[in-house]
Design a protein around this motif. Structure first.
Motif, short mmCIF file in Angstrom:
data_model
loop_
_atom_site.label_atom_id
_atom_site.label_comp_id
_atom_site.label_asym_id
_atom_site.label_seq_id
_atom_site.Cartn_x
_atom_site.Cartn_y
_atom_site.Cartn_z
N UNK A 259 0.81 -1.22 0.00
CA UNK A 259 0.00 0.00 0.00
C UNK A 259 0.84 1.26 0.00
N UNK A 260 1.93 1.26 0.78
CA UNK A 260 2.64 2.51 1.03
C UNK A 260 4.11 2.48 0.62
N UNK A 261 4.60 1.33 0.16
CA UNK A 261 6.00 1.23 -0.21
C UNK A 261 6.23 1.53 -1.67
N UNK A 262 7.41 1.13 -2.15
CA UNK A 262 7.77 1.35 -3.54
C UNK A 262 7.42 0.16 -4.41
N UNK A 263 8.09 0.07 -5.55
CA UNK A 263 7.76 -0.99 -6.51
C UNK A 263 8.31 -2.35 -6.08
N UNK A 264 9.42 -2.36 -5.39
CA UNK A 264 10.08 -3.62 -5.05
C UNK A 264 9.85 -3.97 -3.58
N UNK A 265 9.52 -5.22 -3.34
CA UNK A 265 9.35 -5.72 -1.98
C UNK A 265 10.15 -7.01 -1.85
N UNK A 266 10.92 -7.13 -0.79
CA UNK A 266 11.63 -8.37 -0.54
C UNK A 266 11.69 -8.63 0.96
N UNK A 267 11.85 -9.89 1.31
CA UNK A 267 11.81 -10.31 2.71
C UNK A 267 13.09 -11.07 3.04
N UNK A 268 13.64 -10.77 4.20
CA UNK A 268 14.81 -11.49 4.67
C UNK A 268 14.49 -12.17 5.99
N UNK A 269 14.82 -13.44 6.10
CA UNK A 269 14.62 -14.21 7.32
C UNK A 269 16.00 -14.55 7.88
N UNK A 270 16.24 -14.24 9.14
CA UNK A 270 17.54 -14.53 9.73
C UNK A 270 17.36 -14.84 11.22
N UNK A 271 18.43 -15.28 11.84
CA UNK A 271 18.34 -15.61 13.26
C UNK A 271 19.67 -15.35 13.93
N UNK A 272 19.60 -15.15 15.25
CA UNK A 272 20.78 -15.09 16.11
C UNK A 272 20.58 -16.13 17.20
N UNK A 273 21.50 -16.18 18.17
CA UNK A 273 21.32 -17.12 19.27
C UNK A 273 20.12 -16.75 20.13
N UNK A 274 19.75 -15.46 20.13
CA UNK A 274 18.68 -14.99 21.01
C UNK A 274 17.32 -14.96 20.35
N UNK A 275 17.24 -14.74 19.04
CA UNK A 275 15.94 -14.47 18.42
C UNK A 275 15.96 -14.77 16.93
N UNK A 276 14.76 -14.85 16.37
CA UNK A 276 14.58 -14.94 14.93
C UNK A 276 14.00 -13.64 14.41
N UNK A 277 14.32 -13.28 13.15
CA UNK A 277 13.90 -12.01 12.59
C UNK A 277 13.26 -12.21 11.22
N UNK A 278 12.17 -11.48 10.99
CA UNK A 278 11.59 -11.36 9.67
C UNK A 278 11.64 -9.89 9.30
N UNK A 279 12.36 -9.56 8.23
CA UNK A 279 12.52 -8.17 7.81
C UNK A 279 11.84 -8.00 6.46
N UNK A 280 10.84 -7.14 6.42
CA UNK A 280 10.11 -6.86 5.19
C UNK A 280 10.59 -5.51 4.67
N UNK A 281 11.22 -5.53 3.50
CA UNK A 281 11.80 -4.32 2.92
C UNK A 281 10.95 -3.84 1.74
N UNK A 282 10.93 -2.52 1.54
CA UNK A 282 10.43 -1.97 0.28
C UNK A 282 11.26 -0.73 -0.03
N UNK A 283 11.21 -0.28 -1.28
CA UNK A 283 12.03 0.86 -1.70
C UNK A 283 11.20 2.12 -1.83
N UNK A 284 10.22 2.29 -0.92
CA UNK A 284 9.41 3.50 -0.90
C UNK A 284 10.19 4.69 -0.35
N UNK A 285 9.54 5.86 -0.28
CA UNK A 285 10.23 7.08 0.15
C UNK A 285 10.56 7.12 1.64
#
Length: 402
Positions: free
Chosen positions: A324-350
């Motif tokens: 709805x509010x981001x740019x044209x490109x959307x990508x997701x990165x899944x990663x983890x550390x010893x303490x937690x897991x992360x889901x990062x949703x990126x877009x190239x909006x302003x």
């Protein structure tokens, strides 16, 4: 109570000037002024008849175990012992003082401070040039609400001064309590007004959020009903795919509302399981992938203890918000550390302005500059943060490298 009657009951004979000054204080109190304004008026009115250079009001809270200085007026600078000074007591004030207790009087601060350890407030008063102090407890019924202190750099206090300050403290204690109640009531009214506006905005916003997918669902359903025989297989498949996606969006909005309602009523439950975040991302994103717009997913193997339904709900909201509010490109990165897991949703909006980066996590907080349209973000991000916190996680926003 009439000032003269109250003074007589206490065994005090007020002069005409003292009575007049108390009447003027009463007039200020009756005008509904704040605690600070009451104390300012007392400071100005009684300086001609009480030899003080410093007046201080200390609030009593935590059941009488903590005294916090909230107001100070002096005739000199600098003030070393100022607003914010806190004293913790081992016993509640009312166990050592009671209504009618005489003020504490010390006409030899240098001697008094010299008998106390270095950290004692008496040393700071001595550094201000104070030579005599008097403190008077303030009660409403049998509840201690504060302490009124006066101090002098040049004069000593007499028993007449003790009686007069005790009377003044008694006179303004009720006014201070009433002022506190009035402020609390005004704050509560403001909170209720804000809640009313937020509820109205919520209803308007939800109507807007639901209208778009429901309009698409109705329109596509009618098209399929009336023109199915005229559509080839590919056209029908595209329409059915859009119909499924818009239906899922509407159902997600309704689920968000139900989640918010459960959270506000204290009935939001989470059922943690050991799950792979990459699998949950794949499950959600599969419904969003189209030939025209694909979402890249990187990373794998982030195993966490979380409620899979709630995790998918959060991911759906983040992806929906990016569309709805981001740019044209959307990508997701899944990663983890010893303490937690992360889901990062990126877009190239302003991006979102710095001052709005927490507002977007409020119910129907807006960031018009970031979207360029002044649209509401909705309940999704606020609800998603609540869900993340319920699973011992968090949800945050950052803008980096464009």
């Amino acid at each position: 109570m009439n000032e003269t009657t109250d003074a007589t009951r206490r065994g005090i004979t007020l002069s005409a000037e003292e009575t007049d000054r108390l009447y003027r204080i009463s007039a200020r109190v009756n005008a509904g002024v704040s605690v600070e304004e009451i104390l300012d008026a007392v400071f100005e009115e009684f300086r001609p008849i009480l030899p003080y250079d410093r007046m201080e009001y200390t609030n009593v809270d935590r059941g009488g175990l903590r005294l916090t200085t909230t107001w100070v007026r002096t005739t000199y600078e600098p003030v070393i012992l100022g607003v914010g000074h806190v004293v913790e007591t081992e016993r509640p004030i009312k166990e050592t003082l009671s209504p009618g207790s005489p003020p504490f009087l010390e006409n030899d601060v240098p001697r008094y401070a010299g008998e106390r350890p270095d950290g004692h407030p008496g040393h700071k008063l001595l550094a201000e040039g104070i030579r005599a102090v008097m403190s008077c407890p303030m009660f409403v019924a049998d509840a201690a609400i504060g302490m009124l202190f006066i101090a002098s750099r040049t004069e000593t206090f007499t028993q007449r001064h003790v009686q007069l300050i005790q009377h003044v403290a008694s006179h303004i204690a009720g006014a201070i309590a009433q002022s506190r109640l009035r402020v609390a009531l005004e704050q509560r009214n403001a909170e209720l007004e804000l809640l009313h506006r937020q509820r109205s905005a919520l209803i308007a916003g939800i109507s807007h959020e639901l209208r778009n997918p429901l309009t698409s669902v109705v329109g596509l359903s009618m098209t399929l009903r009336d023109s199915l025989e005229k559509l080839d297989e590919d056209e029908a498949s595209v329409l059915i795919g859009i119909l499924a996606r818009e239906s899922s969006e509407a159902a997600g909005i309704v689920e968000d509302l139900l989640t918010v309602a459960r959270h506000e009523s204290g009935r939001l439950d989470v059922s943690p399981e050991v799950r792979d975040l990459r699998g949950e991302v794949d499950h959600v994103v599969s419904a969003w992938q189209t030939p025209e717009r694909t979402i890249r997913i990187d990373g794998s193997g982030a195993w966490v203890l979380a409620d899979p339904l709630r995790v998918r709900q959060i991911i759906r909201n983040l992806v929906s918000n990016a569309f709805k509010y981001g740019g044209e490109s959307i990508w997701i990165n899944v990663r983890s550390t010893e303490e937690a897991g992360f889901v990062e949703v990126f877009d190239d909006g302003p991006g979102i302005p710095q001052e709005d980066r927490e507002t977007i996590f409020e119910m129907y907080g807006t960031s018009g500059e970031s979207s360029g349209r002044g649209e509401a973000v909705g309940v999704g991000l606020a609800m998603s943060r609540q869900l993340a916190e319920a699973m011992n996680g968090d949800l945050s926003y950052r803008f980096e490298n464009g």
